[in-house]
Design a protein around this motif. Sequence first.
Motif, PDB file in Angstrom:
ATOM      1  N   ILE A  92       0.858  -1.181   0.000  1.00  0.00           N
ATOM      2  CA  ILE A  92       0.000   0.000   0.000  1.00  0.00           C
ATOM      3  C   ILE A  92       0.895   1.233   0.000  1.00  0.00           C
ATOM      4  CG2 ILE A  92      -1.734   1.316   1.285  1.00  0.00           C
ATOM      5  CD1 ILE A  92      -2.741  -1.334   2.389  1.00  0.00           C
ATOM      6  N   GLN A  93       0.812   2.019  -1.049  1.00  0.00           N
ATOM      7  CA  GLN A  93       1.667   3.193  -1.188  1.00  0.00           C
ATOM      8  C   GLN A  93       1.126   4.359  -0.353  1.00  0.00           C
ATOM      9  OE1 GLN A  93       4.570   3.188  -2.914  1.00  0.00           O
ATOM     10  NE2 GLN A  93       4.183   1.004  -3.277  1.00  0.00           N
ATOM     11  N   PRO A  94       1.984   5.300   0.012  1.00  0.00           N
ATOM     12  CA  PRO A  94       1.503   6.480   0.734  1.00  0.00           C
ATOM     13  C   PRO A  94       0.602   7.332  -0.149  1.00  0.00           C
ATOM     14  CG  PRO A  94       3.792   6.770   0.088  1.00  0.00           C
ATOM     15  CD  PRO A  94       3.446   5.339  -0.215  1.00  0.00           C
ATOM     16  N   SER A  95      -0.295   8.038   0.465  1.00  0.00           N
ATOM     17  CA  SER A  95      -1.209   8.905  -0.280  1.00  0.00           C
ATOM     18  C   SER A  95      -0.428   9.944  -1.083  1.00  0.00           C
ATOM     19  CB  SER A  95      -2.157   9.609   0.700  1.00  0.00           C
ATOM     20  OG  SER A  95      -2.855  10.646   0.054  1.00  0.00           O
ATOM     21  N   GLY A  96      -0.852  10.158  -2.318  1.00  0.00           N
ATOM     22  CA  GLY A  96      -0.204  11.158  -3.160  1.00  0.00           C
ATOM     23  C   GLY A  96      -0.306  12.560  -2.587  1.00  0.00           C
ATOM     24  N   PHE A  97      -1.361  12.834  -1.805  1.00  0.00           N
ATOM     25  CA  PHE A  97      -1.546  14.168  -1.221  1.00  0.00           C
ATOM     26  C   PHE A  97      -0.477  14.474  -0.170  1.00  0.00           C
ATOM     27  CE2 PHE A  97      -5.950  13.101  -2.560  1.00  0.00           C
ATOM     28  CZ  PHE A  97      -6.169  14.168  -3.418  1.00  0.00           C
ATOM     29  N   TRP A  98       0.024  13.430   0.483  1.00  0.00           N
ATOM     30  CA  TRP A  98       0.988  13.667   1.567  1.00  0.00           C
ATOM     31  C   TRP A  98       2.274  14.326   1.081  1.00  0.00           C
ATOM     32  CZ3 TRP A  98       0.663   8.115   4.114  1.00  0.00           C
ATOM     33  CH2 TRP A  98      -0.610   7.956   4.676  1.00  0.00           C
ATOM     34  N   LYS A  99       2.610  14.100  -0.198  1.00  0.00           N
ATOM     35  CA  LYS A  99       3.871  14.641  -0.721  1.00  0.00           C
ATOM     36  C   LYS A  99       3.815  16.157  -0.917  1.00  0.00           C
ATOM     37  CE  LYS A  99       4.906  10.255  -2.981  1.00  0.00           C
ATOM     38  NZ  LYS A  99       5.146   9.529  -4.238  1.00  0.00           N
ATOM     39  N   GLN A 100       2.622  16.709  -0.894  1.00  0.00           N
ATOM     40  CA  GLN A 100       2.473  18.175  -0.995  1.00  0.00           C
ATOM     41  C   GLN A 100       1.839  18.776   0.255  1.00  0.00           C
ATOM     42  OE1 GLN A 100       1.055  16.230  -3.771  1.00  0.00           O
ATOM     43  NE2 GLN A 100       3.102  16.347  -4.665  1.00  0.00           N
ATOM     44  N   GLU A 145       4.408  26.463  12.847  1.00  0.00           N
ATOM     45  CA  GLU A 145       5.176  25.215  12.920  1.00  0.00           C
ATOM     46  C   GLU A 145       4.336  24.076  12.339  1.00  0.00           C
ATOM     47  OE1 GLU A 145       6.598  24.523  16.871  1.00  0.00           O
ATOM     48  OE2 GLU A 145       8.276  25.901  16.620  1.00  0.00           O
ATOM     49  N   CYS A 146       4.914  23.406  11.337  1.00  0.00           N
ATOM     50  CA  CYS A 146       4.208  22.347  10.625  1.00  0.00           C
ATOM     51  C   CYS A 146       5.079  21.096  10.554  1.00  0.00           C
ATOM     52  CB  CYS A 146       3.868  22.790   9.193  1.00  0.00           C
ATOM     53  SG  CYS A 146       2.897  24.304   9.078  1.00  0.00           S
ATOM     54  N   ILE A 147       4.460  20.011  10.157  1.00  0.00           N
ATOM     55  CA  ILE A 147       5.197  18.781   9.868  1.00  0.00           C
ATOM     56  C   ILE A 147       4.753  18.270   8.512  1.00  0.00           C
ATOM     57  CG2 ILE A 147       3.529  17.373  11.170  1.00  0.00           C
ATOM     58  CD1 ILE A 147       5.862  15.462  11.783  1.00  0.00           C
ATOM     59  N   TYR A 148       5.707  17.850   7.705  1.00  0.00           N
ATOM     60  CA  TYR A 148       5.434  17.286   6.382  1.00  0.00           C
ATOM     61  C   TYR A 148       4.676  15.977   6.576  1.00  0.00           C
ATOM     62  CZ  TYR A 148       6.661  15.649   1.627  1.00  0.00           C
ATOM     63  OH  TYR A 148       6.629  15.199   0.328  1.00  0.00           O
ATOM     64  N   ALA A 149       3.542  15.840   5.922  1.00  0.00           N
ATOM     65  CA  ALA A 149       2.651  14.696   6.168  1.00  0.00           C
ATOM     66  C   ALA A 149       3.340  13.362   5.920  1.00  0.00           C
ATOM     67  CB  ALA A 149       1.401  14.826   5.293  1.00  0.00           C
ATOM     68  N   LEU A 150       4.119  13.279   4.832  1.00  0.00           N
ATOM     69  CA  LEU A 150       4.794  12.014   4.530  1.00  0.00           C
ATOM     70  C   LEU A 150       5.825  11.675   5.606  1.00  0.00           C
ATOM     71  CD1 LEU A 150       5.092   9.642   2.655  1.00  0.00           C
ATOM     72  CD2 LEU A 150       6.678  10.982   1.243  1.00  0.00           C
ATOM     73  N   LYS A 151       6.509  12.700   6.158  1.00  0.00           N
ATOM     74  CA  LYS A 151       7.457  12.461   7.250  1.00  0.00           C
ATOM     75  C   LYS A 151       6.749  11.884   8.463  1.00  0.00           C
ATOM     76  CE  LYS A 151      11.367  15.666   6.798  1.00  0.00           C
ATOM     77  NZ  LYS A 151      12.032  16.837   7.437  1.00  0.00           N
ATOM     78  N   ALA A 152       5.615  12.460   8.810  1.00  0.00           N
ATOM     79  CA  ALA A 152       4.864  11.972   9.968  1.00  0.00           C
ATOM     80  C   ALA A 152       4.473  10.513   9.775  1.00  0.00           C
ATOM     81  CB  ALA A 152       3.634  12.836  10.202  1.00  0.00           C
ATOM     82  N   ALA A 153       3.988  10.190   8.575  1.00  0.00           N
ATOM     83  CA  ALA A 153       3.580   8.814   8.291  1.00  0.00           C
ATOM     84  C   ALA A 153       4.777   7.866   8.355  1.00  0.00           C
ATOM     85  CB  ALA A 153       2.917   8.749   6.913  1.00  0.00           C
ATOM     86  N   ILE A 154       5.915   8.310   7.820  1.00  0.00           N
ATOM     87  CA  ILE A 154       7.122   7.472   7.808  1.00  0.00           C
ATOM     88  C   ILE A 154       7.610   7.201   9.224  1.00  0.00           C
ATOM     89  CG2 ILE A 154       9.581   7.472   7.204  1.00  0.00           C
ATOM     90  CD1 ILE A 154       7.799   6.779   4.852  1.00  0.00           C
TER      91      ILE A 154
END
Length: 467
Positions: free
Chosen positions: A267-275, A347-356
Amino acid sequence: MIFEDTSLKSIYELDHVLQEEHDLLSVSKEIYRITHLLMDKYQRNEIVKFYHHDNNGDAIYVDFNLVSENTWYRSVAEIKQILYRHTDSSQFSIHKALYDLGIIEPESTFEYNRYLQLLYLMYIINYFAFPNLNIFKKLHQDQFNNTYDEGTTNGKYVSFIMNNLFEDEDTFIRFQQETINITDISNDLAIQCRLMSQTFPFSNHPLNILQEIIESNQIWTSQHYLKDPIFSFMEYCQSFSMHSYCVDLYNNLSDDPNLFKFDSLTIQPSGFWKQQYIPIEKLDDFLMEDELYSFCYQKEKHPEVREKIKFVKGKSVAFLKKLIAYDHNWKQYNDDFILIETINNTECIYALKAAIVIKTYYELTTKLKTRINESYPLRSLLSVNLDKFDLFPATLPIRYFLLACHAQYLNAIMEEDTWYPQFKIEYLIPELLFLKLMSEAYNCRQYENLYIFLAFSRTQLSEYLEY
């Protein structure tokens, strides 16, 4: 301050400047006085706590049951012998133990007074902080496996000693400046090691070059002794600690040839997370998304609400939140945050980083059966107190974990057969080269030799890369 109780305060503590000439006899009498004050507190069943904590942020107390009878009933003359015997004596003394570590008795009155203060401090630490151990044996370079450890009981000696040394303001300022200088040059070396790995992928050439550099630079360094004993001992402890850190991490990263070789993703990460960048205050909304649950557990299903709640309250998500909270402490000693990014003053966190982060933690602690909770060989992530501010932040387990995250990230964005070789070239091999070089550098006992070693290494690596 050595003890939290001000009635145990002494003029021989490092936050006090001795104005007149002192001698071994006066220090011995002071230790005798403090010993009897401690005995009085022992007989009254009082608790005596040291001012500084251990590497986990836990208080250190005088364990009266472990203090030997010899310690309680030494005479002034016997204390004096424990403090000072000639270096050719077969019997133990703190002077002799310090000499073996390269700490030399100075000649000038000012520096000799500071030496007496160091003798006083190490007597108190050796016989009252850790009374059932000879901590000087722990401080020899061949003993680091039994001493250095962020997050377990074995590692408290060095950080506790250094925190006490930093009671002397000049020593703390010197430590800060030396740390800045070494960080600047080591950042350059880390970049060069990555370039070496990219230039000679999957070749022994970078390691051979590094070995040549190490051997040639050992000629340039020679043993010298600082006149100030407090500075000298601080530099030795810091060098010892960092040498142990580098060797420890190097061994952990080189033992397994397939380290961090995660299973291919179904299952690949959501494409939205990369942006997508998530404001920290809205993180909980992201954590409840179905796609995150499916990606982290690699399960094609729409989880029920109770499953998502259990997921959000689990250890993997808790670790993500710990790491975010720890980020501000990390930033005190590093150029960048680990996870946090500031966008439009938020202060934010990149969604893909959080998932990883969540997925990596889950796989390390469950699917890969990595011994992440054991004290050796992998240092515990769970036992590290990430919430407290500390002079010595727990970088070893964090560094290990971030390498695993890099592997997991490439696994998520690259083809199945290409991500792991790329991870080795971009991250794992450069890290091993860097740690090999730094562990040799920190074999130097003093800062001046260390800096010379690193400076020559940087120049030679630059020449190899240009060639």
